[in-house]
Design a protein around this motif. Structure first.
Motif, PDB file in Angstrom:
ATOM      1  N   TRP A 115      42.432  -3.678  31.976  1.00  0.00           N
ATOM      2  CA  TRP A 115      41.944  -2.316  32.123  1.00  0.00           C
ATOM      3  C   TRP A 115      43.100  -1.352  31.888  1.00  0.00           C
ATOM      4  CZ3 TRP A 115      36.848  -1.057  33.036  1.00  0.00           C
ATOM      5  CH2 TRP A 115      35.995  -2.140  33.330  1.00  0.00           C
TER       6      TRP A 115
ATOM      7  N   SER B 107      45.386  -4.503  35.433  1.00  0.00           N
ATOM      8  CA  SER B 107      45.356  -3.055  35.261  1.00  0.00           C
ATOM      9  C   SER B 107      46.713  -2.618  34.734  1.00  0.00           C
ATOM     10  CB  SER B 107      45.063  -2.371  36.603  1.00  0.00           C
ATOM     11  OG  SER B 107      45.155  -0.968  36.487  1.00  0.00           O
TER      12      SER B 107
ATOM     13  N   CYS C 194      38.713  -0.959  28.570  1.00  0.00           N
ATOM     14  CA  CYS C 194      38.777  -2.375  28.927  1.00  0.00           C
ATOM     15  C   CYS C 194      38.880  -3.226  27.667  1.00  0.00           C
ATOM     16  CB  CYS C 194      37.552  -2.782  29.741  1.00  0.00           C
ATOM     17  SG  CYS C 194      37.603  -4.494  30.305  1.00  0.00           S
TER      18      CYS C 194
ATOM     19  N   ASP D 215      40.507  -9.805  30.981  1.00  0.00           N
ATOM     20  CA  ASP D 215      40.084  -8.400  30.954  1.00  0.00           C
ATOM     21  C   ASP D 215      41.261  -7.542  31.391  1.00  0.00           C
ATOM     22  OD1 ASP D 215      37.257  -8.847  30.361  1.00  0.00           O
ATOM     23  OD2 ASP D 215      37.114  -9.620  32.398  1.00  0.00           O
TER      24      ASP D 215
ATOM     25  N   ASP E 278      34.178  -2.615  38.704  1.00  0.00           N
ATOM     26  CA  ASP E 278      34.738  -2.892  37.381  1.00  0.00           C
ATOM     27  C   ASP E 278      35.287  -4.317  37.327  1.00  0.00           C
ATOM     28  OD1 ASP E 278      34.222  -0.233  36.610  1.00  0.00           O
ATOM     29  OD2 ASP E 278      36.171   0.434  37.352  1.00  0.00           O
TER      30      ASP E 278
ATOM     31  N   SER F  11      42.167 -10.695  35.368  1.00  0.00           N
ATOM     32  CA  SER F  11      41.958  -9.267  35.145  1.00  0.00           C
ATOM     33  C   SER F  11      43.256  -8.550  35.488  1.00  0.00           C
ATOM     34  CB  SER F  11      40.831  -8.713  36.023  1.00  0.00           C
ATOM     35  OG  SER F  11      39.571  -9.201  35.625  1.00  0.00           O
TER      36      SER F  11
ATOM     37  N   LEU G  23      40.323   2.729  38.820  1.00  0.00           N
ATOM     38  CA  LEU G  23      39.616   1.451  38.762  1.00  0.00           C
ATOM     39  C   LEU G  23      38.785   1.254  40.025  1.00  0.00           C
ATOM     40  CD1 LEU G  23      39.522  -1.039  36.846  1.00  0.00           C
ATOM     41  CD2 LEU G  23      41.295  -2.062  38.294  1.00  0.00           C
TER      42      LEU G  23
END
Length: 214
Positions: A102, A65, A93, A100, A113, A63, A109
């Protein structure tokens, strides 16, 4: 830094901070995280880093960001996959094949999430923060990923010789930010290399942040 600063950097192609190869410290020190296949790694302010590809190749779920939609879309284009896209509270997303990303404000965030994660890999987030923002960044990361081991990459150089980002983050600042709740172990220190070496000389350093046993 204001969001418009980063959006303009991506729009104008001023992305010398982007490495076109897997980070040296990640390849060398990834084992300190002691992660098995299927482990979930969070990469804050990930840009379009090829480190994402490398982590996926190790069998990790990733994941990230990232503020820039251009950077996020570049990752999926490079991987040659079409992501599913959903909007969540002003964030977007992008998801596909264990990844994933974001897109939007990091500080918007939430831990819900991300879901349960196993480790944090920070190569470009802390060094993107000017000193006045580092405390807020570290606090928010703690709320997102409380108690997780972290592989941290930083730079140490004479800040008077170059205006960041990336900013110099001396060891004293790292310890002030993370001593609670981590035990901090220095891993490697190498001369700054790549495009950044054209702008300054100094050290690229890595650290293992292990949750302290209480």
């Amino acid at each position: 830094m204001e969001p418009t600063f980063w959006e303009n950097r991506w729009r104008e192609g001023k992305t010398a901070f982007h490495e076109g190869a897997v980070n040296f410290h990640l390849e060398r020190h990834f084992p300190v995280l002691k992660l098995g296949r299927g482990a979930h790694v969070f990469v804050p302010l990930c840009g379009k880093s090829v480190d994402i590809d490398w982590l996926l190749a190790q069998g990790c779920r990733v994941s990230g960001s990232e503020l820039s939609a251009e950077a996020v879309e570049a990752v999926f284009a490079r991987l040659d996959v079409t992501p599913e896209i959903r909007d969540v509270r002003g964030l977007r997303c992008y998801s596909s094949h264990g990844l994933d990303l974001w897109q939007g404000d990091f500080f918007a965030l939430r831990s819900a999430d991300l879901g349960p994660a196993d480790a944090v890999y920070d190569r470009a987030a802390l060094v993107a923060m000017p000193p006045r923002m580092r405390g807020g960044y570290a606090d928010h990361l703690r709320r997102l990923c409380n108690g997780l081991p972290q592989l941290l990459v930083t730079y140490d150089y004479d800040q008077a010789l170059m205006e960041g980002p990336p900013f110099a983050v001396p060891e004293a600042d790292i310890r002030a930010l993370y001593q609670d709740p981590y035990e901090i172990t220095p891993l490697s220190s190498v001369d700054i290399y790549g495009p950044l070496a054209d702008r300054c000389s100094g050290k690229e350093q890595s650290w293992f942040l292990r949750p302290a046993i209480t």
